[in-house]
Enzyme design. Structure first.
Site, PDB file in Angstrom:
ATOM      1  N   HIS A  83       0.694  -1.150   0.121  1.00  9.02           N
ATOM      2  CA  HIS A  83       0.089  -0.006  -0.191  1.00  9.02           C
ATOM      3  C   HIS A  83       0.878   1.474   0.010  1.00  9.02           C
ATOM      4  O   HIS A  83       0.675   2.052  -0.931  1.00  9.02           O
ATOM      5  CB  HIS A  83      -0.900  -0.074   1.159  1.00  9.02           C
ATOM      6  CG  HIS A  83      -1.344   1.290   1.473  1.00  9.02           C
ATOM      7  ND1 HIS A  83      -2.775   1.397   1.178  1.00  9.02           N
ATOM      8  CD2 HIS A  83      -1.228   2.288   2.213  1.00  9.02           C
ATOM      9  CE1 HIS A  83      -3.262   2.500   1.526  1.00  9.02           C
ATOM     10  NE2 HIS A  83      -2.392   3.332   2.207  1.00  9.02           N
ATOM     11  N   GLU A  84       1.897   1.316   0.878  1.00  5.53           N
ATOM     12  CA  GLU A  84       2.733   2.589   0.783  1.00  5.53           C
ATOM     13  C   GLU A  84       3.686   2.708  -0.502  1.00  5.53           C
ATOM     14  O   GLU A  84       3.845   3.704  -0.919  1.00  5.53           O
ATOM     15  CB  GLU A  84       3.894   2.336   2.199  1.00  5.53           C
ATOM     16  CG  GLU A  84       3.473   2.139   3.503  1.00  5.53           C
ATOM     17  CD  GLU A  84       2.336   3.362   3.752  1.00  5.53           C
ATOM     18  OE1 GLU A  84       2.749   4.621   3.115  1.00  5.53           O
ATOM     19  OE2 GLU A  84       1.433   3.172   4.522  1.00  5.53           O
TER      20      GLU A  84
ATOM     21  N   ASP B 105      -4.799   1.203  -1.993  1.00  5.70           N
ATOM     22  CA  ASP B 105      -5.260  -0.229  -1.512  1.00  5.70           C
ATOM     23  C   ASP B 105      -5.028  -0.955  -2.790  1.00  5.70           C
ATOM     24  O   ASP B 105      -4.862  -2.145  -2.896  1.00  5.70           O
ATOM     25  CB  ASP B 105      -6.633   0.186  -1.137  1.00  5.70           C
ATOM     26  CG  ASP B 105      -6.498   0.285   0.583  1.00  5.70           C
ATOM     27  OD1 ASP B 105      -5.560   0.433   0.805  1.00  5.70           O
ATOM     28  OD2 ASP B 105      -7.583   0.640   0.946  1.00  5.70           O
TER      29      ASP B 105
HETATM   30 ZN   LIG Z   1      -2.391   5.183   2.878  1.00 10.38          ZN
END
Ligand SMILES: [Zn+2]
Length: 415
Positions: free
Chosen positions: A276-277, A358
């Protein structure tokens, strides 16, 4: 326009803003007991759910009292000519506008810090303690305060001094120079925050070799991302709540994981959070946020430059001798509805970015571990599973857990 009208506009802004916040909070609180959506039925067991309900209610009540206190205090300060009083003190020490400005802001900042400290203390050592989150010792609390204050004096003081100096030297052109210095500072902080500021407050250790590191490396390789710098930070020094974040860019880019996150999540869930990062980075969210904040700063400083030489600004907050530093305070108060609006837009953009990150994790890794990671993190911070739409729209920088889970589960094509 008279100074008096402007004064009452400022008072109205403060009261309207307070009322708006209280209404939103009340609407949100009315839905604390809504039935939990089916998708989230496995987040809490019965006892944890009861605990989360109590946590929400406690924070709600605390919010009402602390914000009411700060409103009353601000209004009293305005009506009793507090700024005039502080400005006179500052003038009694020096004739130099920079020194006067520094003393003026110093007194206001330190004064408000002293007044808000009991609230911070209560929040940490009573509320967070009661619900089992607090790990902060009294010593850490005091040291954090002192270090924060020292940083504010050096960095805040330095920037204020420079801006007043630019104003002295170039008049209304000062905004361009101020913008330049703030931009350099913002970029510098973005690059070196983890290296220069974080070590003052936390210990960071590189993630050691082992199974987790291998899993992360093989994921990073699969998406062609250079993820050398992964650090574990001792977040558990202050709270059991967990977090992870990305900082810096170019050769300075690094991912920081809270030790609490590493303890709470299994390896696959940690890789999903990292994915996600990485998504934030690959989708250029970090650069977008940096550029946008620089642009907003430029626009705000330009608008400031249009009004700052008008003595009405200082007069509006009850100060006879107009000056740059008092004008800055009045401008800040008058400008707050516009910063509220930009905040709304930025929160909206941030929620869109969260979905994109996401989706990136889902596409390049798996959605299952991402969902279970989000659920665990919500559970461990006793977060509200049924926030009201209006509250989310105004205050949330992330979509709700329900929205994120639904998005991660949906089979629609993502980009
Ligand atoms: Zn985030």
């Amino acid at each position: 326009m008279t100074a008096e009208t402007l004064f009452y506009i400022i008072v109205a802004i403060l009261i309207i803003n307070f009322t708006k916040d209280k209404i939103l909070n009340a609407i949100n609180a009315k839905h604390f007991n809504d039935s939990i959506p089916r998708e989230l039925s496995d987040v809490y067991d019965k006892n944890e759910y009861i605990k989360s309900q109590a946590y929400k209610a406690t924070n709600y009540r605390f919010g009402i009292w602390s914000s009411l206190f700060s409103l009353v205090l601000t209004l009293a300060f305005l009506f009793l000519d507090g700024f005039e009083y502080v400005d006179n003190i500052a003038h009694s020490y020096s004739d130099n506008p920079i020194i006067i400005g520094l003393i003026f802001f110093g007194i206001i900042m330190i004064g408000s810090d002293i007044i808000t400290t009991p609230f911070a203390y209560y929040k940490t050592f009573v509320i967070e303690e009661k619900f089992g989150f607090n790990k902060t010792t009294k010593k850490t609390f005091v040291l954090d305060k002192l270090k924060g204050l020292l940083m504010m004096v050096i960095l805040g003081g330095g920037i204020i001094a420079l801006i007043i100096w630019f104003y002295q030297a170039t008049g209304n052109q000062f905004w361009l120079f101020a913008w330049g210095i703030v931009t350099v500072f913002t970029i510098f902080m973005n690059m070196f925050y983890s290296r220069l500021v974080v070590p003052l407050f936390n210990k960071q250790t590189p993630l050691e070799d082992g199974e987790l590191r291998n899993k992360i490396s093989s994921y990073a390789e699969s998406v062609g991302f250079n993820l050398e710098k992964i650090f574990i930070i001792d977040g558990s020094k202050r709270s059991t709540k967990a977090n992870a974040y990305f900082s810096g860019f170019g050769s300075e880019k690094r991912v920081t994981l809270y030790d609490t996150l590493v303890n709470d999540l299994d390896d696959e869930e940690i890789v999903a959070v990292l994915a996600h990062e990485v998504g934030h980075y690959k989708k250029k969210h970090i650069i977008f946020n940096l550029v946008t904040s620089i642009l907003i700063t430029g626009i705000t400083l330009y608008i400031l430059s249009v009004f700052i030489s008008n003595p009405l600004l200082s007069n509006a907050v009850g100060v006879e001798t107009a000056s740059f530093h008092v004008g800055l305070i009045a401008f800040g108060l008058l400008y707050s509805p516009i910063s509220e609006l930009t905040g709304l837009v930025m929160n909206h953009v941030s929620r869109v970015f969260e979905y994109q990150a996401d989706n990136y994790a889902k596409k390049t890794y798996k959605s299952g571990p991402m969902i279970s990671a989000l659920k665990k993190l919500s559970k461990n911070s006793l977060s509200n599973l049924t926030p009201h739409r209006a509250y989310v729209y105004v205050h949330y920088s992330h979509p709700t857990l329900l929205d994120r889970v639904k998005n991660l589960k949906s089979s629609k094509k993502t980009n």
